[in-house]
Write a protein that holds these residues in place. Structure first.
Motif, PDB file in Angstrom:
ATOM      1  N   LEU A 160      33.450  50.807  32.095  1.00 20.41           N
ATOM      2  CA  LEU A 160      34.781  50.080  32.198  1.00 20.41           C
ATOM      3  C   LEU A 160      34.689  48.735  31.976  1.00 20.41           C
ATOM      4  O   LEU A 160      33.666  47.891  32.195  1.00 20.41           O
ATOM      5  CB  LEU A 160      35.480  50.374  33.349  1.00 20.41           C
ATOM      6  N   CYS A 161      35.878  48.155  31.071  1.00 20.64           N
ATOM      7  CA  CYS A 161      35.931  46.838  30.883  1.00 20.64           C
ATOM      8  C   CYS A 161      37.174  46.180  31.307  1.00 20.64           C
ATOM      9  O   CYS A 161      38.128  47.062  31.838  1.00 20.64           O
ATOM     10  CB  CYS A 161      35.722  46.303  29.234  1.00 20.64           C
ATOM     11  N   CYS A 174      39.542  49.508  32.470  1.00 21.18           N
ATOM     12  CA  CYS A 174      39.775  50.994  31.822  1.00 21.18           C
ATOM     13  C   CYS A 174      38.390  51.129  30.857  1.00 21.18           C
ATOM     14  O   CYS A 174      37.447  50.269  30.807  1.00 21.18           O
ATOM     15  CB  CYS A 174      41.155  51.061  30.776  1.00 21.18           C
ATOM     16  N   SER A 175      38.337  52.253  30.582  1.00 19.37           N
ATOM     17  CA  SER A 175      37.251  52.913  29.749  1.00 19.37           C
ATOM     18  C   SER A 175      37.145  52.037  28.393  1.00 19.37           C
ATOM     19  O   SER A 175      37.971  51.879  27.743  1.00 19.37           O
ATOM     20  CB  SER A 175      37.203  54.292  29.762  1.00 19.37           C
ATOM     21  N   THR A 214      41.625  56.692  34.266  1.00 19.90           N
ATOM     22  CA  THR A 214      40.266  56.140  34.632  1.00 19.90           C
ATOM     23  C   THR A 214      40.241  54.733  34.998  1.00 19.90           C
ATOM     24  O   THR A 214      39.070  53.774  35.081  1.00 19.90           O
ATOM     25  CB  THR A 214      39.306  55.978  33.327  1.00 19.90           C
ATOM     26  N   ALA A 215      41.510  54.088  35.227  1.00 25.10           N
ATOM     27  CA  ALA A 215      41.463  52.713  35.502  1.00 25.10           C
ATOM     28  C   ALA A 215      41.233  52.477  36.783  1.00 25.10           C
ATOM     29  O   ALA A 215      41.351  53.364  37.838  1.00 25.10           O
ATOM     30  CB  ALA A 215      42.944  52.240  35.330  1.00 25.10           C
ATOM     31  N   SER A 216      40.813  51.278  37.155  1.00 30.66           N
ATOM     32  CA  SER A 216      40.227  50.757  38.584  1.00 30.66           C
ATOM     33  C   SER A 216      40.521  49.602  38.857  1.00 30.66           C
ATOM     34  O   SER A 216      40.884  48.663  37.999  1.00 30.66           O
ATOM     35  CB  SER A 216      38.954  51.243  38.752  1.00 30.66           C
ATOM     36  N   GLU A 250      26.755  56.140  34.602  1.00 33.24           N
ATOM     37  CA  GLU A 250      28.412  56.504  34.516  1.00 33.24           C
ATOM     38  C   GLU A 250      28.979  55.474  35.412  1.00 33.24           C
ATOM     39  O   GLU A 250      28.380  55.240  36.582  1.00 33.24           O
ATOM     40  CB  GLU A 250      28.314  57.868  35.199  1.00 33.24           C
ATOM     41  N   GLY A 251      30.456  55.243  34.994  1.00 33.15           N
ATOM     42  CA  GLY A 251      31.401  54.469  36.100  1.00 33.15           C
ATOM     43  C   GLY A 251      30.808  53.161  36.145  1.00 33.15           C
ATOM     44  O   GLY A 251      31.464  52.702  37.280  1.00 33.15           O
TER      45      GLY A 251
END
Length: 740
Positions: free
Chosen positions: A426-427, A460-461, A442-444, A385-386
């Motif tokens: 995430l990509c 983002c996912s 969910t953005a980082s 996850e993540g």
């Protein structure tokens, strides 16, 4: 008299100025002028000429002193039996001494509990410096601090309870330096090294069982093979330690370690099978590891593994080889390059039904194909996850993930993590598509590990990206922005670059070697082409030079064609207005003498004109000797400016006598010989071509090489025939040497 002598001795012992001048080692410690005894404590401060510091021996009286303090000395050397087993000392403090040396068996420990040495420039513990009489229950704690150099020889401490070394600029531990006698089944000895610098932890330096080994805030160049080889070690901690290299079997397979903790360390290189000990709990946190060898840098039986918050420059193929484990957690790590099969060696859990594997929140810069292939049985609990991939988002994310996980759709005894990564990872969002995600929960933002200067990017996912941009029938308005204004630096322009990185694995040792091999092969091909071109060019020039030389060589020609001789000015220079002048060879042999008695109709015979044998230039600039100086006669009409005329020879009579053939070929004159010699003399100053030409001329000038030509027709036929019969008939060649 005897009474007087005794009184004198007693009086002399009480005089202060007599005391301590020459220390013999047998005096009472309290009788030295540098020492003062108060209660059960003795304090010694060295003077400039104190002699006891060369060989210090502690001698106590009935006061039973328990504390000894020595300071401000230039040196302090403790010889064997410096402190005997009969002493009642429990504490020894040595401070601000230039050089301290403990010779073998200098301390016989019976009641000693603490040895504290600080502010020493050079400290040496020789082999078996401590001789313990209570090995069953060691009580001595040794503290070494604020010293420039500390040297510990093999087996220096027979039995101690605790060793603390702090603030030492140069700690030199020799092999078996901390080889101690452990009296109990459970280890009780503690080792603490804080803020020290050492070249290496040598082999077998920790070869005994220890309760706790802590190395913190220190610099260690190398951890040698079998450095940690004690049978039972409860806890080994490396905290904020800079290590250049951990050698093979540094944590030996002979050891059983309950807990191995590496926290906040900088490790440059980890050799193959560096950690092979049996470990109950392995914790690797907040550390930076530059390079880990392939195929088991950590090859150990580990029950519980916690890998949190680390930075791996390269996580090699099967670098982490865990067997017989219960839990493995890889959380919040930064992996700049993930090689093929990086986590494939995490296999064989103790109990499949109770084992768990976590791979969460990891940041992956570049991942090679098959880098996320696992050998996890289906019964293992897996949580993925993540995780963040520094890969540009696209509508073919599934293909990218399948490449990493080697997804084939076939039945396998191991778990396939493809869908877990695809649904939870995430990509990286390109700049021209950021406007499509105005509010992403969910953005980082992720610091690029491979970028020389940190830069933030939006992630983002993968699943949400496909829902917004890939699964819609009509493209959103945010995607209609001009690509010229918002060109993605990591988009299609760098597609080939990303494929190149994926193919050659340039972040790994294998990739670097492949790239170097490619460069070497390219260089060899280019060099071969260049050398071949130069070689062909030289062959072409050489062929042209040979052809040019042949075109100017000496040749026989007919009288109709006159060829310029090689070596004249006309072979090297060209003048349009200047016509080359030729010298014609005429009358090679003089005509035979005419006898008035002979009969013959000379008037009816037409004069025979000799054909030209060769033509030679009359230019005076040639390197050859003048043709006029040869034996071949020239006839010039000097009275006028006409051209040279050929000498016409009368026809030979048919009844010429045979003996006249000898008169036809006169011998070479002396003048001809002199000219020939001068010609040969000049050859030494000419080129090879001119020498060949002059040799040929000598042969031409030799009359002995020529024969006489006779007409095959008879005189009668000549006189009675018609003019048409005067045609040339086949000549008959006769050798003048054979004519009689």
């Amino acid at each position: 008299m005897e009474r007087f002598i005794c009184l004198f001795l007693l009086f002399s012992l009480k005089i202060p100025w007599i005391l301590g001048s020459v220390y013999s080692g047998t005096e009472n410690i309290c009788s030295l002028r540098e020492c003062s005894c108060v209660s059960r404590r003795v304090h010694c401060a060295c003077a400039e000429n104190s002699s006891f510091q060369e060989s210090f021996k502690f001698r106590d009286d009935s006061r039973k002193l328990q504390e000894l303090v020595v300071e401000n000395c230039s040196k302090l050397i403790l010889p064997p039996q410096a402190i005997s087993a009969e002493s009642h000392l429990t504490q020894i403090l040595i401070n601000n001494v230039g050089q301290v040396e403990f010779q073998p068996e200098s301390l016989s420990i019976s009641r000693l509990q603490m040895l504290n040495i600080s502010a020493v420039d050079h400290l040496v513990f020789h082999q078996q410096s401590f001789k313990s009489y209570n090995t069953d229950s060691p009580t001595v704690s040794v503290t070494l601090s604020a010293s420039r150099q500390v040297v510990i020889k093999p087996r220096a401490f027979a039995s101690i309870r605790r060793l603390a070394v702090g603030d030492v600029a140069d700690l030199q531990l020799e092999p078996l330096a901390l080889k101690l006698k452990v009296p109990t089944v459970e280890p009780t000895i503690e080792i603490r090294l804080t803020n020290i610098s050492t070249n290496s932890l040598p082999s077998s330096v920790f070869s005994s069982s220890f309760k706790n080994i802590l190395i913190s805030n220190s610099r260690v160049d190398k951890i040698q093979t079998n450095a940690f080889s004690g049978f039972l070690m409860s806890n080994i901690s490396l905290v904020n330690v800079s290590v250049s290299r951990i050698e093979q079997a540094a944590f030996s397979d002979q050891s059983v370690i309950e807990a191995l903790t590496v926290d906040g360390c900088e490790v440059s290189s980890v050799a193959q099978k560096a950690v092979v000990a049996g470990i109950s709990r392995l914790t690797l946190t907040r550390s930076t590891i530059q390079s880990m060898s392939k195929y088991g840098a950590v090859n150990a039986t580990v029950a519980n593994v916690q890998i949190h918050g680390n930075t791996f420059k390269t996580l090699g193929e099967e670098s982490l080889n865990f067997m017989s484990w219960n839990t493995v957690a890889m959380v919040d790590n930064t992996i700049e390059f993930l090689e093929e099969g990086a986590i494939n060696a995490i296999h064989s859990p103790i109990d499949e039904m109770s084992a768990s594997f976590r791979f969460e929140g990891n940041r992956i810069g570049y991942a090679n194909r098959n880098s996320l292939v696992t050998r996890l049985p289906h019964g293992v609990e897996v949580r993925v996850e993540g995780n963040v991939f520094q890969h540009n988002c696209g509508c073919s994310q599934d293909q990218y993930v399948f490449t990493l996980t080697a997804h084939s759709g076939l039945t396998s005894p191991f778990q396939d993590l493809s869908m877990m990564f695809l649904n939870t990872s995430l990509c990286k969002v390109s700049d021209r598509e950021v406007s499509c995600f105005p509010d992403l929960p969910t953005a980082s933002y992720f610091q690029s590990p491979s970028s020389p200067s940190p830069s933030s990017s939006v992630f983002c996912s993968m699943q949400e990206y496909e829902e917004v941009l890939c699964e819609v029938e009509v493209a959103p308005a945010c995607t209609q922005v001009s690509e010229e204004l918002h060109r993605d630096a990591d988009g299609t322009e760098n597609g080939f670059y990303n494929d190149f990185l994926l193919l050659f694995q340039v972040k790994t040792t294998k990739g670097i070697l492949l790239f170097l091999l490619f460069c070497v092969l390219s260089s060899v091909i280019i060099l071969t082409i260049c050398v071949g071109s130069v070689w062909v060019h030289r062959l072409y020039k050489r062929a042209r030079l040979v052809r040019s030389n042949l075109s100017g060589s000496f040749q026989f020609n007919s009288g109709e064609e006159k060829q310029i001789l090689y070596g004249s000015n006309h072979t090297t220079t060209s003048h349009e207005d200047e016509e080359p002048q030729y010298a014609e060879i005429a009358d090679i042999h003089p005509p035979p003498a005419t006898n008035p008695t002979d009969t013959g109709n000379y008037s009816d015979l037409e004069a025979t004109i000799l054909t030209d044998i060769t033509t030679l230039p009359k230019s005076t600039t040639t390197t050859l000797p003048s043709i006029e100086a040869s034996t071949l006669p020239f006839h010039h009409n000097t009275s006028c400016g006409e051209k040279d005329q050929l000498l016409k020879l009368p026809p030979l009579p048919a009844t010429i006598a045979k003996d006249t053939f000898s008169d036809i070929m006169p011998p070479a004159s002396a003048e001809t010989g002199e000219r020939r010699n001068s010609m040969r003399y000049s050859m030494s100053e000419t080129s090879l071509t001119d020498e060949i030409m002059m040799a040929l001329r000598d042969k031409l000038n030799d009359p002995t090489l020529y024969c006489t030509v006779m007409d095959a027709k008879s005189p009668g036929a000549v006189s009675g025939g018609s003019k048409e019969d005067d045609l040339y008939c086949a000549p008959i060649y006769s050798d003048p040497n054979q004519v009689k």
